[in-house]
Write a protein that holds these residues in place. Structure first.
Motif, mmCIF file in Angstrom:
data_model
loop_
_atom_site.group_PDB
_atom_site.id
_atom_site.type_symbol
_atom_site.label_atom_id
_atom_site.label_comp_id
_atom_site.label_asym_id
_atom_site.label_seq_id
_atom_site.Cartn_x
_atom_site.Cartn_y
_atom_site.Cartn_z
ATOM 1 N N VAL A 33 0.845 -1.193 0.000
ATOM 2 C CA VAL A 33 0.000 0.000 0.000
ATOM 3 C C VAL A 33 0.885 1.249 0.000
ATOM 4 O O VAL A 33 0.663 2.187 -0.770
ATOM 5 N N ASP A 34 1.903 1.250 0.859
ATOM 6 C CA ASP A 34 2.818 2.384 0.931
ATOM 7 C C ASP A 34 3.540 2.600 -0.394
ATOM 8 O O ASP A 34 3.597 3.718 -0.908
ATOM 9 N N VAL A 35 4.112 1.532 -0.937
ATOM 10 C CA VAL A 35 4.906 1.628 -2.158
ATOM 11 C C VAL A 35 4.058 2.152 -3.315
ATOM 12 O O VAL A 35 4.462 3.071 -4.037
ATOM 13 N N GLU A 67 14.299 4.102 -10.995
ATOM 14 C CA GLU A 67 14.812 3.321 -9.870
ATOM 15 C C GLU A 67 14.880 4.143 -8.595
ATOM 16 O O GLU A 67 14.572 3.644 -7.508
ATOM 17 N N LYS A 68 15.248 5.416 -8.699
ATOM 18 C CA LYS A 68 15.367 6.247 -7.487
ATOM 19 C C LYS A 68 14.026 6.371 -6.771
ATOM 20 O O LYS A 68 13.966 6.419 -5.547
ATOM 21 N N HIS A 69 12.931 6.383 -7.531
ATOM 22 C CA HIS A 69 11.609 6.491 -6.917
ATOM 23 C C HIS A 69 11.205 5.175 -6.245
ATOM 24 O O HIS A 69 10.597 5.191 -5.168
ATOM 25 N N VAL A 70 11.532 4.058 -6.872
ATOM 26 C CA VAL A 70 11.217 2.756 -6.263
ATOM 27 C C VAL A 70 12.047 2.579 -4.993
ATOM 28 O O VAL A 70 11.519 2.180 -3.948
ATOM 29 N N GLU A 71 13.327 2.886 -5.071
ATOM 30 C CA GLU A 71 14.204 2.778 -3.896
ATOM 31 C C GLU A 71 13.674 3.634 -2.748
ATOM 32 O O GLU A 71 13.612 3.190 -1.595
ATOM 33 N N ARG A 72 13.267 4.850 -3.065
ATOM 34 C CA ARG A 72 12.735 5.767 -2.048
ATOM 35 C C ARG A 72 11.423 5.239 -1.467
ATOM 36 O O ARG A 72 11.208 5.282 -0.248
ATOM 37 N N ALA A 73 10.534 4.731 -2.322
ATOM 38 C CA ALA A 73 9.241 4.221 -1.851
ATOM 39 C C ALA A 73 9.427 3.042 -0.905
ATOM 40 O O ALA A 73 8.786 2.967 0.151
ATOM 41 N N VAL A 74 10.312 2.115 -1.274
ATOM 42 C CA VAL A 74 10.569 0.948 -0.421
ATOM 43 C C VAL A 74 11.189 1.387 0.900
ATOM 44 O O VAL A 74 10.803 0.913 1.979
ATOM 45 N N ALA A 75 12.133 2.315 0.840
ATOM 46 C CA ALA A 75 12.791 2.798 2.061
ATOM 47 C C ALA A 75 11.808 3.521 2.982
ATOM 48 O O ALA A 75 11.825 3.311 4.203
ATOM 49 N N LEU A 76 10.966 4.372 2.413
ATOM 50 C CA LEU A 76 9.989 5.084 3.241
ATOM 51 C C LEU A 76 9.001 4.123 3.901
ATOM 52 O O LEU A 76 8.643 4.289 5.069
ATOM 53 N N ALA A 101 9.613 0.995 4.679
ATOM 54 C CA ALA A 101 10.358 0.248 5.695
ATOM 55 C C ALA A 101 10.691 1.101 6.917
ATOM 56 O O ALA A 101 10.573 0.640 8.050
ATOM 57 N N ASP A 102 11.094 2.336 6.691
ATOM 58 C CA ASP A 102 11.610 3.170 7.779
ATOM 59 C C ASP A 102 10.555 4.007 8.493
ATOM 60 O O ASP A 102 10.770 4.431 9.617
ATOM 61 N N LYS A 103 9.419 4.242 7.813
ATOM 62 C CA LYS A 103 8.493 5.214 8.371
ATOM 63 C C LYS A 103 7.025 4.792 8.394
ATOM 64 O O LYS A 103 6.332 5.023 9.374
ATOM 65 N N TYR A 104 6.528 4.202 7.318
ATOM 66 C CA TYR A 104 5.085 4.089 7.159
ATOM 67 C C TYR A 104 4.438 2.753 7.494
ATOM 68 O O TYR A 104 3.315 2.730 7.989
ATOM 69 N N CYS A 105 5.064 1.633 7.192
ATOM 70 C CA CYS A 105 4.384 0.342 7.341
ATOM 71 C C CYS A 105 4.252 -0.053 8.810
ATOM 72 O O CYS A 105 5.198 -0.514 9.443
ATOM 73 N N SER A 106 3.046 0.075 9.325
ATOM 74 C CA SER A 106 2.784 -0.222 10.737
ATOM 75 C C SER A 106 3.044 -1.679 11.080
ATOM 76 O O SER A 106 3.551 -1.995 12.167
ATOM 77 N N VAL A 107 2.699 -2.585 10.179
ATOM 78 C CA VAL A 107 2.892 -4.010 10.446
ATOM 79 C C VAL A 107 4.375 -4.327 10.566
ATOM 80 O O VAL A 107 4.819 -4.965 11.526
ATOM 81 N N ALA A 108 5.164 -3.869 9.607
ATOM 82 C CA ALA A 108 6.608 -4.138 9.642
ATOM 83 C C ALA A 108 7.258 -3.450 10.842
ATOM 84 O O ALA A 108 8.134 -4.027 11.490
ATOM 85 N N LYS A 109 6.842 -2.229 11.151
ATOM 86 C CA LYS A 109 7.403 -1.517 12.301
ATOM 87 C C LYS A 109 7.110 -2.276 13.596
ATOM 88 O O LYS A 109 7.949 -2.340 14.483
ATOM 89 N N MET A 110 5.940 -2.868 13.692
ATOM 90 C CA MET A 110 5.580 -3.639 14.874
ATOM 91 C C MET A 110 6.441 -4.900 14.963
ATOM 92 O O MET A 110 6.948 -5.241 16.031
#
Length: 133
Positions: free
Chosen positions: A49-51, A97-106, A108-117
């Protein structure tokens, strides 16, 4: 946020979210996904969803996003996840690629509540590839 889980038979359960959506779970993985499989699917879904949202905001011409999630579990009981890897396959036309890399990083690092948990006790890694259409 609420949910209800009702036993159907054997190790099969029907779950209903507070918003009224349902899913079936099977501890034997015969009639439905197991609860642990649903955890992996939830992590992949949340990150996807984030990506997608981030790539759409970046005006990327994305036609598909697939998240392949692999989890490793402990050998002992409880067999918790010890490692989870999310690999995103983004397809589209001239996707940067820079946009995909940024989307995946954001995600992972900020938005995905499930992964953060999960990351409090699970090593979570991410990768991506881009398929031109």
């Amino acid at each position: 946020m609420k949910a209800t889980v009702n036993w159907r038979e054997g190790l099969v359960f029907d779950a209903t979210s507070g918003s009224g959506h349902g899913v079936t779970m099977d501890g034997n993985k015969v009639d439905a996904a197991s609860p642990m499989e649903l955890v992996l699917m939830a992590a992949g879904g949340c990150s996807s969803v984030d990506v997608v949202s981030i790539l759409e905001k970046a005006r990327q011409q994305v036609s598909g996003v697939r998240c392949e999630v692999n989890g490793e579990r402990a050998d002992a009981v409880p067999a918790v996840f010890t490692k989870v890897h999310l690999h995103f396959v983004v397809s589209g036309h001239n996707v940067a690629e820079k946009h995909v890399e940024r989307a995946v990083a954001l995600s992972a690092d900020k938005y995905c509540s499930v992964a953060k948990m999960l990351e409090a006790s699970v090593t979570i890694t991410h990768s991506y590839s881009i398929e031109e259409e």
